[in-house]
Design a protein around this motif. Structure first.
Motif, PDB file in Angstrom:
ATOM      1  N   SER A 111       0.823  -1.210   0.000  1.00 23.36           N
ATOM      2  CA  SER A 111       0.000   0.000   0.000  1.00 23.36           C
ATOM      3  C   SER A 111       0.855   1.256   0.000  1.00 23.36           C
ATOM      4  O   SER A 111       0.574   2.225  -0.712  1.00 23.36           O
ATOM      5  CB  SER A 111      -0.925   0.012   1.228  1.00 23.36           C
ATOM      6  OG  SER A 111      -1.849  -1.032   1.152  1.00 23.36           O
ATOM      7  N   PHE A 112       1.909   1.249   0.812  1.00 22.05           N
ATOM      8  CA  PHE A 112       2.794   2.416   0.844  1.00 22.05           C
ATOM      9  C   PHE A 112       3.506   2.587  -0.493  1.00 22.05           C
ATOM     10  O   PHE A 112       3.638   3.703  -0.998  1.00 22.05           O
ATOM     11  CB  PHE A 112       3.823   2.274   1.965  1.00 22.05           C
ATOM     12  CG  PHE A 112       4.726   3.466   2.076  1.00 22.05           C
ATOM     13  CD1 PHE A 112       4.288   4.618   2.705  1.00 22.05           C
ATOM     14  CD2 PHE A 112       6.010   3.442   1.552  1.00 22.05           C
ATOM     15  CE1 PHE A 112       5.115   5.735   2.805  1.00 22.05           C
ATOM     16  CE2 PHE A 112       6.844   4.545   1.641  1.00 22.05           C
ATOM     17  CZ  PHE A 112       6.388   5.693   2.275  1.00 22.05           C
ATOM     18  N   ALA A 113       3.958   1.465  -1.073  1.00 20.27           N
ATOM     19  CA  ALA A 113       4.669   1.539  -2.352  1.00 20.27           C
ATOM     20  C   ALA A 113       3.763   2.056  -3.464  1.00 20.27           C
ATOM     21  O   ALA A 113       4.158   2.911  -4.264  1.00 20.27           O
ATOM     22  CB  ALA A 113       5.223   0.160  -2.724  1.00 20.27           C
ATOM     23  N   THR A 114       2.518   1.553  -3.516  1.00 19.13           N
ATOM     24  CA  THR A 114       1.611   1.980  -4.577  1.00 19.13           C
ATOM     25  C   THR A 114       1.071   3.382  -4.336  1.00 19.13           C
ATOM     26  O   THR A 114       0.510   4.000  -5.239  1.00 19.13           O
ATOM     27  CB  THR A 114       0.432   0.994  -4.737  1.00 19.13           C
ATOM     28  OG1 THR A 114      -0.231   0.841  -3.480  1.00 19.13           O
ATOM     29  CG2 THR A 114       0.918  -0.361  -5.226  1.00 19.13           C
ATOM     30  N   SER A 115       1.217   3.890  -3.096  1.00 10.48           N
ATOM     31  CA  SER A 115       0.790   5.266  -2.801  1.00 10.48           C
ATOM     32  C   SER A 115       1.906   6.271  -3.051  1.00 10.48           C
ATOM     33  O   SER A 115       1.683   7.487  -2.960  1.00 10.48           O
ATOM     34  CB  SER A 115       0.334   5.376  -1.334  1.00 10.48           C
ATOM     35  OG  SER A 115      -0.870   4.690  -1.124  1.00 10.48           O
ATOM     36  N   ALA A 116       3.095   5.785  -3.353  1.00 11.55           N
ATOM     37  CA  ALA A 116       4.228   6.677  -3.593  1.00 11.55           C
ATOM     38  C   ALA A 116       3.979   7.682  -4.727  1.00 11.55           C
ATOM     39  O   ALA A 116       4.350   8.851  -4.606  1.00 11.55           O
ATOM     40  CB  ALA A 116       5.490   5.859  -3.864  1.00 11.55           C
ATOM     41  N   PRO A 117       3.356   7.267  -5.857  1.00 12.39           N
ATOM     42  CA  PRO A 117       3.067   8.264  -6.900  1.00 12.39           C
ATOM     43  C   PRO A 117       2.188   9.397  -6.389  1.00 12.39           C
ATOM     44  O   PRO A 117       2.426  10.573  -6.695  1.00 12.39           O
ATOM     45  CB  PRO A 117       2.349   7.440  -7.984  1.00 12.39           C
ATOM     46  CG  PRO A 117       2.854   6.057  -7.788  1.00 12.39           C
ATOM     47  CD  PRO A 117       3.020   5.908  -6.307  1.00 12.39           C
ATOM     48  N   GLU A 118       1.138   9.054  -5.612  1.00  7.00           N
ATOM     49  CA  GLU A 118       0.265  10.086  -5.054  1.00  7.00           C
ATOM     50  C   GLU A 118       1.047  11.035  -4.144  1.00  7.00           C
ATOM     51  O   GLU A 118       0.834  12.250  -4.164  1.00  7.00           O
ATOM     52  CB  GLU A 118      -0.888   9.456  -4.261  1.00  7.00           C
ATOM     53  CG  GLU A 118      -1.969   8.823  -5.115  1.00  7.00           C
ATOM     54  CD  GLU A 118      -1.711   7.378  -5.436  1.00  7.00           C
ATOM     55  OE1 GLU A 118      -2.632   6.671  -5.845  1.00  7.00           O
ATOM     56  OE2 GLU A 118      -0.561   6.937  -5.288  1.00  7.00           O
ATOM     57  N   LEU A 119       1.956  10.461  -3.342  1.00  2.00           N
ATOM     58  CA  LEU A 119       2.744  11.278  -2.420  1.00  2.00           C
ATOM     59  C   LEU A 119       3.610  12.271  -3.178  1.00  2.00           C
ATOM     60  O   LEU A 119       3.628  13.464  -2.856  1.00  2.00           O
ATOM     61  CB  LEU A 119       3.619  10.373  -1.534  1.00  2.00           C
ATOM     62  CG  LEU A 119       4.585  11.083  -0.582  1.00  2.00           C
ATOM     63  CD1 LEU A 119       3.822  12.004   0.365  1.00  2.00           C
ATOM     64  CD2 LEU A 119       5.423  10.074   0.191  1.00  2.00           C
ATOM     65  N   LEU A 120       4.323  11.797  -4.182  1.00  2.00           N
ATOM     66  CA  LEU A 120       5.198  12.682  -4.952  1.00  2.00           C
ATOM     67  C   LEU A 120       4.409  13.738  -5.706  1.00  2.00           C
ATOM     68  O   LEU A 120       4.795  14.909  -5.759  1.00  2.00           O
ATOM     69  CB  LEU A 120       6.058  11.865  -5.926  1.00  2.00           C
ATOM     70  CG  LEU A 120       7.432  11.387  -5.443  1.00  2.00           C
ATOM     71  CD1 LEU A 120       8.358  12.568  -5.247  1.00  2.00           C
ATOM     72  CD2 LEU A 120       7.343  10.587  -4.162  1.00  2.00           C
ATOM     73  N   VAL A 121       3.277  13.334  -6.310  1.00  2.00           N
ATOM     74  CA  VAL A 121       2.461  14.278  -7.067  1.00  2.00           C
ATOM     75  C   VAL A 121       1.861  15.340  -6.148  1.00  2.00           C
ATOM     76  O   VAL A 121       1.904  16.547  -6.443  1.00  2.00           O
ATOM     77  CB  VAL A 121       1.333  13.543  -7.836  1.00  2.00           C
ATOM     78  CG1 VAL A 121       0.317  14.544  -8.405  1.00  2.00           C
ATOM     79  CG2 VAL A 121       1.930  12.721  -8.970  1.00  2.00           C
ATOM     80  N   SER A 122       1.290  14.924  -5.018  1.00  2.00           N
ATOM     81  CA  SER A 122       0.674  15.881  -4.097  1.00  2.00           C
ATOM     82  C   SER A 122       1.703  16.829  -3.502  1.00  2.00           C
ATOM     83  O   SER A 122       1.453  18.030  -3.347  1.00  2.00           O
ATOM     84  CB  SER A 122      -0.059  15.141  -2.966  1.00  2.00           C
ATOM     85  OG  SER A 122      -1.232  14.519  -3.458  1.00  2.00           O
ATOM     86  N   LEU A 123       2.876  16.303  -3.182  1.00  2.00           N
ATOM     87  CA  LEU A 123       3.930  17.150  -2.618  1.00  2.00           C
ATOM     88  C   LEU A 123       4.412  18.163  -3.646  1.00  2.00           C
ATOM     89  O   LEU A 123       4.567  19.355  -3.338  1.00  2.00           O
ATOM     90  CB  LEU A 123       5.089  16.270  -2.151  1.00  2.00           C
ATOM     91  CG  LEU A 123       6.206  16.966  -1.362  1.00  2.00           C
ATOM     92  CD1 LEU A 123       5.637  17.687  -0.150  1.00  2.00           C
ATOM     93  CD2 LEU A 123       7.265  15.957  -0.931  1.00  2.00           C
ATOM     94  N   GLN A 124       4.637  17.708  -4.879  1.00  2.00           N
ATOM     95  CA  GLN A 124       5.049  18.624  -5.946  1.00  2.00           C
ATOM     96  C   GLN A 124       3.980  19.683  -6.191  1.00  2.00           C
ATOM     97  O   GLN A 124       4.290  20.859  -6.384  1.00  2.00           O
ATOM     98  CB  GLN A 124       5.316  17.844  -7.238  1.00  2.00           C
ATOM     99  CG  GLN A 124       6.600  17.035  -7.250  1.00  2.00           C
ATOM    100  CD  GLN A 124       7.843  17.906  -7.343  1.00  2.00           C
ATOM    101  OE1 GLN A 124       7.768  19.076  -7.712  1.00  2.00           O
ATOM    102  NE2 GLN A 124       8.984  17.342  -6.998  1.00  2.00           N
ATOM    103  N   ALA A 125       2.719  19.263  -6.185  1.00  2.00           N
ATOM    104  CA  ALA A 125       1.626  20.202  -6.437  1.00  2.00           C
ATOM    105  C   ALA A 125       1.547  21.263  -5.344  1.00  2.00           C
ATOM    106  O   ALA A 125       1.363  22.458  -5.629  1.00  2.00           O
ATOM    107  CB  ALA A 125       0.295  19.446  -6.526  1.00  2.00           C
ATOM    108  N   ALA A 126       1.681  20.842  -4.077  1.00  2.00           N
ATOM    109  CA  ALA A 126       1.620  21.794  -2.968  1.00  2.00           C
ATOM    110  C   ALA A 126       2.771  22.791  -3.031  1.00  2.00           C
ATOM    111  O   ALA A 126       2.585  23.991  -2.797  1.00  2.00           O
ATOM    112  CB  ALA A 126       1.639  21.041  -1.640  1.00  2.00           C
TER     113      ALA A 126
END
Length: 312
Positions: A44-59
C-alpha cells in the motif's frame, strides 16, 4: 506539449510504481510478514508513492487543488475502477478482518479528512500530524493483530529469493522514476487544465488520479491472477488509508494545503466517502463476504458515472 508531459509523467509513474512494488514485496518476504499485512502496509505504501510525490510537488508549486484532489480522485479510482476491474477478472473473497478493522478505519480516515477540510477550508500542519500519527497507530495495531495469523508466505514467488543488490537497484529506479514522473505530470496537468478551460481540480480528480492509481491496478490484477485475494483487497484498502494518512498527512506537514476549488468539498469528497461506504453494502448482500463479477461491474459503472459528472 502539455499532453506530452502528462503522458511521459504517467509512464514514469507506472514504471517507478512497478519497481517500487516489486522491491517492497521482496523486502517484506525477507521480513517474513503475512500476506494481509504485506498488502495493507508495504504494498500500500509503495503503490501510494506516486500520489505522495504528485501531491507534494503540487503543494510546493502552488497547485493545492491538485494536491488534494489527486488523493480524493485516487481513492475513488481504487474502489470504483481498480477493485471493480479486479473483481471482473475473478470474484474476491473477503476476510472478516475487513469489516472488523480495515473498512471502519478507511471510513474513519475519510470522515476525518472531510472534517479537517470543511472546518476551515485548509489542511494545516497540525491536522497533517494528526493524520500521520493516526496512520502509525493503525499500522501498529494491524501488525499486532497479525501475529496470531498462522498464514505463511508463498516462498515459490521469485521475489521471495531476490538478492539484496537487486532490491536496492529496484528501489533506486523506482524512486528516480517517481520523482521525475511527478514533476512532469503536475506541470503538464496545470498546462492541460488551462488549455481545456477546466480547473486543476477536475484534471486532478480524473486524469492524474487514474494515472497515480495504475500501480494499485497492476498490483491488484497480478495478485488476483495469482489467487492472492488477501494481498489484492488489502492493497486497495490500505492504499486508501495511506493516501489520506501518509500522502496528505506528510504533504500538509511540509506545507499547509488550502481548499481553492469549491467542488472539492461540494461533491468530490462525498463521492470518495460514498464509494467507501457502499463497499460494505456490496459485501453483505449475496453472495455474502464476496465481491463477485456483477458487483465489480456495478463499481466500474459507478466510476464511469463519477467521471461523467466530473466533466459535465
Amino acid at each position: 506539449m502539455s499532453i506530452l508531459w502528462v503522458i511521459l509523467g504517467l509512464i514514469l509513474l507506472v514504471v517507478g510504481g512497478d519497481f517500487l512494488v516489486k522491491a517492497s514485496i521482496a523486502l517484506s518476504y525477507k521480513l517474513n510478514m503475512s500476506k494481509m499485512v504485506i498488502g495493507m502496509t508495504v504494498v500500500s505504501f509503495a503503490t501510494s508513492a506516486p500520489e505522495l510525490l504528485v501531491s507534494l510537488q503540487a503543494a510546493l508549486r502552488d497547485a493545492p487543488a491538485i494536491a488534494i484532489n489527486n488523493v480524493v480522485g485516487s481513492n475513488i479510482a481504487n474502489i470504483g475502477l481498480v477493485l471493480g476491474v479486479t473483481a471482473l477478472i475473478g470474484p474476491i473473497a473477503v476476510d472478516k478482518s475487513f469489516y472488523k478493522l480495515n473498512w471502519p478505519i478507511m471510513l474513519f480516515f475519510s470522515f476525518m479528512l472531510y472534517y479537517f477540510l470543511a472546518n476551515d477550508s485548509m489542511l494545516s500542519s497540525t491536522e497533517g500530524i494528526i493524520l500521520f500519527c493516526s496512520l502509525v497507530v493503525f499500522i501498529v495495531v494491524l501488525i499486532k493483530n497479525s501475529k496470531s495469523d498462522p498464514e505463511t508466505n508463498n516462498t515459490k514467488d521469485p521475489l521471495a529469493t531476490a538478492a539484496n543488490f537487486k532490491i536496492l537497484i529496484w528501489l533506486l529506479i523506482g524512486a528516480t522514476s517517481l520523482y521525475f514522473g511527478s514533476v512532469w505530470l503536475v506541470n503538464g496537468a496545470k498546462s492541460l487544465a488551462e488549455a481545456l478551460g477546466v480547473s486543476d481540480a477536475v484534471i486532478a480528480v480524473t486524469v492524474i488520479a487514474i494515472g497515480t492509481s495504475v500501480p494499485e491496478l497492476a498490483a491488484s490484477i497480478i495478485a488476483a491472477a495469482k489467487q492472492e485475494k488477501a494481498l489484492s483487497l488489502g492493497n486497495l484498502i490500505g492504499s486508501n488509508i495511506f493516501n489520506i494518512g501518509s500522502v496528505l498527512g506528510l504533504t500538509s506537514i511540509i506545507k499547509s494545503i488550502p481548499v481553492t476549488d469549491a467542488k472539492i468539498l461540494g461533491s468530490d469528497i462525498f463521492w470518495m466517502i460514498g464509494f467507501s461506504a457502499i463497499l460494505l453494502i456490496l459485501i453483505l448482500i449475496p453472495k455474502v463476504m464476496q465481491i463477485s463479477r456483477y458487483k465489480g461491474l456495478l463499481l466500474v459503472l459507478g466510476y464511469c458515472l463519477f467521471l461523467y459528472f466530473s466533466f459535465k
